[in-house]
Scaffold this active site. Structure first.
Site, PDB file in Angstrom:
ATOM      1  CG  ASP A  46      -1.918  -1.205   1.046  1.00 32.62           C
ATOM      2  OD1 ASP A  46      -1.849  -1.921   0.139  1.00 32.62           O
ATOM      3  OD2 ASP A  46      -2.874  -1.140   2.105  1.00 32.62           O
TER       4      ASP A  46
ATOM      5  CG  HIS B  74     -11.302   0.569   0.163  1.00 33.74           C
ATOM      6  ND1 HIS B  74     -11.324  -0.816   0.438  1.00 33.74           N
ATOM      7  CD2 HIS B  74     -10.453   1.128   0.835  1.00 33.74           C
ATOM      8  CE1 HIS B  74     -10.529  -0.865   1.395  1.00 33.74           C
ATOM      9  NE2 HIS B  74     -10.020   0.298   2.024  1.00 33.74           N
TER      10      HIS B  74
ATOM     11  CG  HIS C  45      -8.581   4.835   2.976  1.00 29.11           C
ATOM     12  ND1 HIS C  45      -9.818   4.502   3.724  1.00 29.11           N
ATOM     13  CD2 HIS C  45      -8.278   3.590   2.791  1.00 29.11           C
ATOM     14  CE1 HIS C  45      -9.705   3.072   4.141  1.00 29.11           C
ATOM     15  NE2 HIS C  45      -8.829   2.556   3.577  1.00 29.11           N
TER      16      HIS C  45
ATOM     17  CE  LYS D  94      -3.750  -4.415   1.107  1.00 26.00           C
ATOM     18  NZ  LYS D  94      -4.714  -3.426   1.732  1.00 26.00           N
TER      19      LYS D  94
ATOM     20  CB  CYS E  34      -2.081  -3.250   5.227  1.00 26.03           C
ATOM     21  SG  CYS E  34      -3.819  -2.990   4.931  1.00 26.03           S
TER      22      CYS E  34
HETATM   23  C1  VGL Z   1      -4.913   0.145   5.709  1.00 25.00           C
HETATM   24  C2  VGL Z   1      -6.482   0.972   7.241  1.00 25.00           C
HETATM   25  C3  VGL Z   1      -7.412   0.795   6.151  1.00 25.00           C
HETATM   26  C4  VGL Z   1      -3.498   0.103   5.365  1.00 25.00           C
HETATM   27  C5  VGL Z   1      -5.814   0.239   4.762  1.00 25.00           C
HETATM   28  O1  VGL Z   1      -2.852  -0.047   4.475  1.00 25.00           O
HETATM   29  O2  VGL Z   1      -3.073  -0.353   6.600  1.00 25.00           O
HETATM   30  N1  VGL Z   1      -5.162   0.860   7.009  1.00 25.00           N
HETATM   31  N2  VGL Z   1      -7.119   0.496   4.972  1.00 25.00           N
HETATM   32 ZN    ZN Z   2      -8.454   0.527   3.453  1.00 24.58          ZN
END
Ligand code: VGL
Ligand code: ZN
Length: 211
Positions: free
Chosen positions: A11, A51, A84, A109, A154
């Protein structure tokens, strides 16, 4: 080049970096670590949080709720987040300084609006798998080196699943940063990971050791 090893970059997207909607403190700092390590791996994988706008992990999709609140979502505890990494938005793009040329696989994801997916392998209910396990097995990968955002979400859940699946897992500590909703969350995550067999390493020490 590390044979049978993969670099997994979790991410590294604008929304988790400075100015993003779910900015992780010092999130940007991990990009140079990622770029530096890529050349040591034949197989470089990235994940993207991806998302739909109506995702149930967004506080905005629950009346009267705000980011940081925790709800019960189909029997799974869900932290609510600001909107986000909405599919195809600027915030979902990789950080502009990330070298994307060596990435040969990107795992998307969090696509199902009803369930979150912190791990690159499974959703939070372990109901569905991504293609990651298959791809790693096809390439006979045994060792996974993980870095990215966020340490306490994550990155953590990706490492836990990887261990459970039988991989050797190395977490590059200086290549990760956390959300720290509660102070100490990152430290706690690292301790938990170490306990289940994840090896916590530092990029500089590791580069020296491989020459
Ligand atoms: C994440 C919160 C919500 C991450 C993703 O990448 O750690 N954290 N979505
Ligand atoms: Zn997320």
């Amino acid at each position: 080049m590390k044979k049978n090893s993969a670099l997994l970059m979790v991410d590294l997207q604008n929304d988790f970096c400075v100015g993003g909607n779910l900015a992780v403190p010092e999130g940007d700092a991990v990009v140079s670590v990622a770029n530096q390590l890529q050349k040591y791996f034949d197989f470089v994988i990235a994940t993207k949080d991806w998302h739909p706008k109506n995702h149930f992990s967004f506080a905005s999709n629950h009346f009267g709720k705000k980011p940081g609140d925790i709800i019960d979502l189909f029997d799974i505890q869900q932290v609510l987040w600001p909107d986000h990494c909405v599919q195809s938005s600027k915030g979902a793009e990789f950080h502009p300084k990330l070298n994307v040329s060596p990435i040969s696989l990107t795992i998307y994801k969090g696509i199902d609006p009803k369930i979150d997916s912190y791990s690159a392998f499974f959703d939070n209910g372990h109901l569905r798998q991504t293609e990651l396990t298959d791809c790693l097995q096809k390439k006979e990968i045994t060792d996974i080196y993980v870095l990215g955002l966020a340490t306490d979400y994550c990155v953590k859940f990706t490492c836990l699943d990887a261990i459970q699946l039988g991989f050797n897992v190395f977490l590059i500590e200086d290549g990760c940063r956390g959300v720290e909703l509660n102070p100490g969350d990152c430290k706690k995550a690292l301790a938990e990971l170490q306990k289940v067999g994840v090896k916590i390493i530092h990029s500089n020490h590791w580069i020296k050791s491989v020459g």
